[in-house]
Design a protein around this motif. Sequence first.
Motif, short mmCIF file in Angstrom:
data_model
loop_
_atom_site.label_atom_id
_atom_site.label_comp_id
_atom_site.label_asym_id
_atom_site.label_seq_id
_atom_site.Cartn_x
_atom_site.Cartn_y
_atom_site.Cartn_z
N VAL A 82 0.86 -1.18 0.00
CA VAL A 82 0.00 0.00 0.00
C VAL A 82 0.90 1.23 0.00
O VAL A 82 1.80 1.34 0.83
N TYR A 83 0.64 2.15 -0.93
CA TYR A 83 1.42 3.37 -1.05
C TYR A 83 0.50 4.57 -0.86
O TYR A 83 -0.35 4.85 -1.72
N ASP A 84 0.66 5.27 0.24
CA ASP A 84 -0.10 6.50 0.48
C ASP A 84 0.54 7.65 -0.27
O ASP A 84 1.76 7.66 -0.49
N ASN A 85 -0.27 8.63 -0.65
CA ASN A 85 0.23 9.82 -1.36
C ASN A 85 1.17 9.41 -2.49
O ASN A 85 2.31 9.89 -2.57
N PHE A 86 0.69 8.52 -3.34
CA PHE A 86 1.53 7.92 -4.38
C PHE A 86 2.07 8.95 -5.36
O PHE A 86 3.25 8.93 -5.70
N LEU A 87 1.23 9.84 -5.82
CA LEU A 87 1.67 10.89 -6.75
C LEU A 87 1.85 12.20 -6.01
O LEU A 87 1.16 12.45 -5.02
N PRO A 88 2.74 13.05 -6.49
CA PRO A 88 2.79 14.41 -5.94
C PRO A 88 1.39 15.04 -6.06
O PRO A 88 0.65 14.77 -7.01
N SER A 89 1.04 15.88 -5.12
CA SER A 89 -0.30 16.45 -5.04
C SER A 89 -0.75 17.08 -6.36
O SER A 89 -1.89 16.87 -6.81
N LYS A 90 0.09 17.85 -6.99
CA LYS A 90 -0.27 18.53 -8.25
C LYS A 90 -0.63 17.52 -9.34
O LYS A 90 -1.59 17.71 -10.09
N GLU A 91 0.13 16.42 -9.42
CA GLU A 91 -0.14 15.39 -10.44
C GLU A 91 -1.44 14.66 -10.13
O GLU A 91 -2.22 14.36 -11.03
N HIS A 92 -1.68 14.39 -8.84
CA HIS A 92 -2.93 13.72 -8.47
C HIS A 92 -4.14 14.60 -8.79
O HIS A 92 -5.12 14.13 -9.37
N ILE A 93 -4.07 15.87 -8.43
CA ILE A 93 -5.19 16.78 -8.67
C ILE A 93 -5.47 16.90 -10.16
O ILE A 93 -6.64 16.92 -10.59
N SER A 94 -4.45 16.94 -10.98
CA SER A 94 -4.63 17.02 -12.43
C SER A 94 -5.36 15.78 -12.96
O SER A 94 -6.31 15.88 -13.75
#
Length: 161
Positions: free
Chosen positions: A3-15
């Motif tokens: 399990v990987y929390d916060n897998f992508l940097p926030s900006k990439e996830h939001i996009s």
Amino acid sequence: MKVYDNFLPSKEHISLKTELEHSMFPWYYIPNQANDDGHFYLCHVFYFDYQYKTHYADVLKNLIYKINPTGLINIRANCLLNRFKQLESNWHIDNYHSKDMNYKTAIYYVNTNNGITEFKTGEKIESVENQLIVFDCKKEHRALSQTDVDRRIVININYFE
């Protein structure tokens, strides 16, 4: 299972999340979630049969880059609509090839909700946005739908390490 929390940097996830939640993103009706369970859902196939099947493949570039697969089998986004009661899909494995092949299944949670990925071995993973789980393709699992938000969106990736 990993399990990987916060897998992508926030900006990439939001996009990525913004694209999949957009009212003009194309979703397609599928009558059964797993093994003729009668639980419809919406799906967008990104990759299948050794090629991309969509003009939206670019939205996944950061996710795929970070997973770093040696080969892709299938990538799709699944959208479960709120049915105002928790529905359980049938137990299944993501089997796109011979049962003798060894590959991984990854589930990326696009949004947070009270839906669950449950494994036949007893583990339960809550839908927490920007979380990725990775497990062996032969591990039986099922989806438990959400009741707290209008839709549960996950990206399912089957790949070779």
